[in-house]
Design a protein around this motif. Sequence first.
Motif, PDB file in Angstrom:
ATOM      1  N   GLY A 146      -2.813  -0.637  -5.615  1.00 32.83           N
ATOM      2  CA  GLY A 146      -3.062   0.125  -4.394  1.00 32.83           C
ATOM      3  C   GLY A 146      -4.077   1.205  -4.685  1.00 32.83           C
ATOM      4  O   GLY A 146      -4.628   1.276  -5.799  1.00 32.83           O
ATOM      5  N   ALA A 147      -4.321   2.055  -3.695  1.00 32.27           N
ATOM      6  CA  ALA A 147      -5.349   3.085  -3.877  1.00 32.27           C
ATOM      7  C   ALA A 147      -4.928   4.133  -4.906  1.00 32.27           C
ATOM      8  O   ALA A 147      -5.770   4.698  -5.601  1.00 32.27           O
ATOM      9  N   THR A 148      -3.628   4.398  -5.003  1.00 31.63           N
ATOM     10  CA  THR A 148      -3.183   5.361  -6.006  1.00 31.63           C
ATOM     11  C   THR A 148      -3.619   4.890  -7.397  1.00 31.63           C
ATOM     12  O   THR A 148      -4.213   5.641  -8.171  1.00 31.63           O
ATOM     13  N   MET A 149      -3.327   3.627  -7.692  1.00 33.65           N
ATOM     14  CA  MET A 149      -3.700   3.091  -9.005  1.00 33.65           C
ATOM     15  C   MET A 149      -5.201   2.853  -9.113  1.00 33.65           C
ATOM     16  O   MET A 149      -5.763   2.896 -10.212  1.00 33.65           O
ATOM     17  N   ALA A 189      -7.960  16.467   0.042  1.00 30.82           N
ATOM     18  CA  ALA A 189      -7.774  15.256  -0.775  1.00 30.82           C
ATOM     19  C   ALA A 189      -6.385  14.682  -0.503  1.00 30.82           C
ATOM     20  O   ALA A 189      -5.430  15.425  -0.255  1.00 30.82           O
ATOM     21  N   HIS A 190      -6.280  13.362  -0.548  1.00 30.54           N
ATOM     22  CA  HIS A 190      -4.984  12.708  -0.351  1.00 30.54           C
ATOM     23  C   HIS A 190      -4.044  13.104  -1.491  1.00 30.54           C
ATOM     24  O   HIS A 190      -4.469  13.176  -2.648  1.00 30.54           O
ATOM     25  N   PRO A 191      -2.766  13.360  -1.180  1.00 27.07           N
ATOM     26  CA  PRO A 191      -1.829  13.797  -2.232  1.00 27.07           C
ATOM     27  C   PRO A 191      -1.751  12.830  -3.421  1.00 27.07           C
ATOM     28  O   PRO A 191      -1.507  13.257  -4.549  1.00 27.07           O
ATOM     29  N   THR A 192      -1.976  11.537  -3.172  1.00 32.11           N
ATOM     30  CA  THR A 192      -1.893  10.585  -4.294  1.00 32.11           C
ATOM     31  C   THR A 192      -3.080  10.723  -5.241  1.00 32.11           C
ATOM     32  O   THR A 192      -2.987  10.345  -6.402  1.00 32.11           O
ATOM     33  N   LEU A 193      -4.192  11.268  -4.750  1.00 31.71           N
ATOM     34  CA  LEU A 193      -5.327  11.507  -5.645  1.00 31.71           C
ATOM     35  C   LEU A 193      -4.930  12.577  -6.668  1.00 31.71           C
ATOM     36  O   LEU A 193      -5.207  12.460  -7.859  1.00 31.71           O
ATOM     37  N   ASN A 238     -10.478  10.375   5.917  1.00 30.99           N
ATOM     38  CA  ASN A 238      -9.340  11.296   5.801  1.00 30.99           C
ATOM     39  C   ASN A 238      -8.122  10.665   6.479  1.00 30.99           C
ATOM     40  O   ASN A 238      -8.238  10.087   7.564  1.00 30.99           O
ATOM     41  N   ILE A 239      -6.980  10.786   5.834  1.00 32.14           N
ATOM     42  CA  ILE A 239      -5.767  10.109   6.307  1.00 32.14           C
ATOM     43  C   ILE A 239      -5.398  10.526   7.741  1.00 32.14           C
ATOM     44  O   ILE A 239      -4.821   9.741   8.494  1.00 32.14           O
ATOM     45  N   ASN A 240      -5.740  11.738   8.140  1.00 29.81           N
ATOM     46  CA  ASN A 240      -5.427  12.189   9.494  1.00 29.81           C
ATOM     47  C   ASN A 240      -6.569  11.965  10.478  1.00 29.81           C
ATOM     48  O   ASN A 240      -6.366  11.433  11.559  1.00 29.81           O
ATOM     49  N   VAL A 263     -15.117   8.398  -5.369  1.00 31.92           N
ATOM     50  CA  VAL A 263     -14.794   8.388  -3.936  1.00 31.92           C
ATOM     51  C   VAL A 263     -13.462   7.688  -3.703  1.00 31.92           C
ATOM     52  O   VAL A 263     -13.286   6.517  -4.069  1.00 31.92           O
ATOM     53  N   ASP A 264     -12.519   8.410  -3.090  1.00 36.79           N
ATOM     54  CA  ASP A 264     -11.283   7.789  -2.606  1.00 36.79           C
ATOM     55  C   ASP A 264     -11.577   7.246  -1.210  1.00 36.79           C
ATOM     56  O   ASP A 264     -11.674   8.013  -0.254  1.00 36.79           O
ATOM     57  N   GLY A 265     -11.716   5.921  -1.141  1.00 41.23           N
ATOM     58  CA  GLY A 265     -12.019   5.288   0.153  1.00 41.23           C
ATOM     59  C   GLY A 265     -10.933   4.309   0.532  1.00 41.23           C
ATOM     60  O   GLY A 265     -11.227   3.172   0.921  1.00 41.23           O
ATOM     61  N   ALA A 266      -9.695   4.734   0.443  1.00 42.44           N
ATOM     62  CA  ALA A 266      -8.541   3.837   0.604  1.00 42.44           C
ATOM     63  C   ALA A 266      -8.680   2.928   1.826  1.00 42.44           C
ATOM     64  O   ALA A 266      -8.416   1.739   1.757  1.00 42.44           O
ATOM     65  N   PHE A 267      -9.094   3.516   2.953  1.00 44.21           N
ATOM     66  CA  PHE A 267      -9.391   2.644   4.102  1.00 44.21           C
ATOM     67  C   PHE A 267     -10.822   2.844   4.585  1.00 44.21           C
ATOM     68  O   PHE A 267     -11.448   1.922   5.090  1.00 44.21           O
ATOM     69  N   THR A 292     -10.397   1.686  -3.265  1.00 43.58           N
ATOM     70  CA  THR A 292      -9.995   1.316  -1.919  1.00 43.58           C
ATOM     71  C   THR A 292      -8.735   0.469  -1.966  1.00 43.58           C
ATOM     72  O   THR A 292      -8.259   0.078  -3.033  1.00 43.58           O
ATOM     73  N   ASP A 293      -8.179   0.236  -0.774  1.00 43.28           N
ATOM     74  CA  ASP A 293      -6.994  -0.599  -0.622  1.00 43.28           C
ATOM     75  C   ASP A 293      -7.380  -1.896   0.045  1.00 43.28           C
ATOM     76  O   ASP A 293      -8.208  -1.908   0.965  1.00 43.28           O
ATOM     77  N   ALA A 294      -6.781  -2.979  -0.387  1.00 38.88           N
ATOM     78  CA  ALA A 294      -6.889  -4.223   0.374  1.00 38.88           C
ATOM     79  C   ALA A 294      -5.668  -4.390   1.280  1.00 38.88           C
ATOM     80  O   ALA A 294      -5.757  -5.011   2.332  1.00 38.88           O
ATOM     81  N   HIS A 295      -4.535  -3.794   0.874  1.00 40.72           N
ATOM     82  CA  HIS A 295      -3.324  -3.988   1.691  1.00 40.72           C
ATOM     83  C   HIS A 295      -3.306  -3.132   2.952  1.00 40.72           C
ATOM     84  O   HIS A 295      -2.427  -3.289   3.784  1.00 40.72           O
ATOM     85  N   LYS A 296      -4.247  -2.225   3.089  1.00 44.62           N
ATOM     86  CA  LYS A 296      -4.338  -1.501   4.362  1.00 44.62           C
ATOM     87  C   LYS A 296      -5.254  -2.284   5.300  1.00 44.62           C
ATOM     88  O   LYS A 296      -4.817  -3.216   5.940  1.00 44.62           O
ATOM     89  N   TRP A 297      -6.534  -1.951   5.302  1.00 44.72           N
ATOM     90  CA  TRP A 297      -7.389  -2.483   6.378  1.00 44.72           C
ATOM     91  C   TRP A 297      -7.882  -3.913   6.142  1.00 44.72           C
ATOM     92  O   TRP A 297      -8.305  -4.582   7.078  1.00 44.72           O
TER      93      TRP A 297
HETATM   94  C1  PLP Z   1      -3.136   5.393   1.497  1.00 41.69           C
HETATM   95  C2  PLP Z   1      -4.068   6.270   0.770  1.00 41.69           C
HETATM   96  C3  PLP Z   1      -3.943   6.466  -0.613  1.00 41.69           C
HETATM   97  C4  PLP Z   1      -2.828   5.842  -1.416  1.00 41.69           C
HETATM   98  O1  PLP Z   1      -2.868   4.452  -1.323  1.00 41.69           O
HETATM   99  P1  PLP Z   1      -1.681   3.514  -1.820  1.00 41.69           P
HETATM  100  O2  PLP Z   1      -2.218   2.146  -1.590  1.00 41.69           O
HETATM  101  O3  PLP Z   1      -0.510   3.823  -0.956  1.00 41.69           O
HETATM  102  O4  PLP Z   1      -1.429   3.810  -3.252  1.00 41.69           O
HETATM  103  C5  PLP Z   1      -4.889   7.251  -1.242  1.00 41.69           C
HETATM  104  N1  PLP Z   1      -5.873   7.844  -0.543  1.00 41.69           N
HETATM  105  C6  PLP Z   1      -6.013   7.698   0.791  1.00 41.69           C
HETATM  106  C7  PLP Z   1      -7.140   8.366   1.506  1.00 41.69           C
HETATM  107  C8  PLP Z   1      -5.113   6.899   1.496  1.00 41.69           C
HETATM  108  O5  PLP Z   1      -5.249   6.731   2.806  1.00 41.69           O
END
Ligand code: PLP
Length: 462
Positions: A146-149, A189-193, A238-240, A263-267, A292-297
């Motif tokens: 996921g994006a965290t990893m 920044a996203h808390p997981t970053l 941004n998540i919001n 760059v955190d570009g999760a979605f 980035t995430d594949a399991h999101k968008w």
């Molecule tokens: C969802 C998200 C994450 C974390 O992603 P996971 O796939 O849940 O680990 C990190 N950064 C941003 C901006 C997110 O939207």
Amino acid sequence: MRPIAAGPPDTDTTTLLADAARRGARYLGGLATRPVPADPAAVRALAAFDETLNDDPRDAAEVLAELDQRVSPATTATAGPRFFGYVIGGTLPAALAANWLAGAWDQNASLESIAPGVARLEAVALAWLVDVLGLPVQAQGAFVTGATMANFTALAAARHAVLARVGWDVANDGLSGAPPVTVIVGEEAHPTLLKSLALLGFGRRRVLRVPVDGQGRMRAEALPRLTGPTILCLQAGNINTGAFDPFAAICPVARAAGAWVHVDGAFGLWAQASPRLAPLCAGIEGADSWATDAHKWLNVPYDSGLAFVREPGALPAAMAITAEYLPSPGVKRSPSDFTPELSRRARGVEVWAVLRSLGRSGLAGLFERNCRQARRFADGLAAAGFEILNDVVLNQVLVSFGEPAVTQRVIAAVQDDGTCWCGGTVWQGRTAMRISVCSWATTDEDVERSLAAILAVAGRAR
Ligand SMILES: *Cc1c(COP(=O)(O)O)cnc(C)c1O
């Protein structure tokens, strides 16, 4: 004769798998008409799972039936068309089918020698992604959970590189006694970053935070002067608010000063796959790494994230098992040289299947449609007199229904109503309901139905 110390009783595998497919299809077929939240009675009934393990084997068909009967109704319909909480996304049929087939293959994706098929698919999928996401052609990638990893993996490469530049080998000599690394993030920044940075030994509290504007974008002029080993973390989406940091203003300056830009570009990074949305990311290709995430968008099943690094060899420098690793162009790609894991499932199979089935136009279409649907939510809510708190540039909408308590009441009532599901947040001090549109399954009719339900609920709560 069967041995006495038997394993599970025989079940015909073909019958069992057909039953799983039938049950899965029935589950998915019911998502459009059932309430989005889990059935409260089914959730209460989960208590029955708390039993001691049976002594004797059970038939696999019975086990599957038990799962379906007891767990299917206790799921939230996140795979359905009207779940707008967090940033979740569904699963495209092509991805799910590929996931089932890949499950049957049961390949260990760490080794090309024993898993040649999936290793090749993953290499191709990464090359397609580098292209679709507009990243530098030489960039290397990794499939993670996921994006965290993905952030963790790319930032591990960053940590290794910035310390190597000042003559410190962090992989072998660790962080104790290492030259200090300045880590800079945006206030939003996203808390997981921050968690990823903490896992890498940087410390959440030692990170410098740059002020942001009203959309959560890093203010380029507020960036501190960059000297010494530095990692600067920017954000796409941004998540919001869905907002993007000003990459074009920051990346060249930061890299010229010797900083590593991540760059955190999760979605948000997926905006790059649409010619219409890509301007939001202007300058993003100037960074050193991307997550980035594949399991999101991208709408593949959990869990699936992606890390990319510009400099060939920088990911393996941090991730390869052997410290003797030397990147050389002729050497075959060894998948586990790019990931924290050794053994892992072949996540790239589903990613390949989605890219293959949608093609460039289908990908752009998915992201553009969801953004248009988010815009429709915002317009509909604004027309009814409710305040939209963000510039709806992507797929995220923040709406206030008035006083914090009223907004909270509306969120609870929307969830209770069950037509759709939206969560809450506090955006720069203001209580809001979040609408995140990121599922392939969401039709325009689902948006109208959800909007009508939200407006009806909000009308009553006022
Ligand atoms: C969802 C998200 C994450 C974390 O992603 P996971 O796939 O849940 O680990 C990190 N950064 C941003 C901006 C997110 O939207």
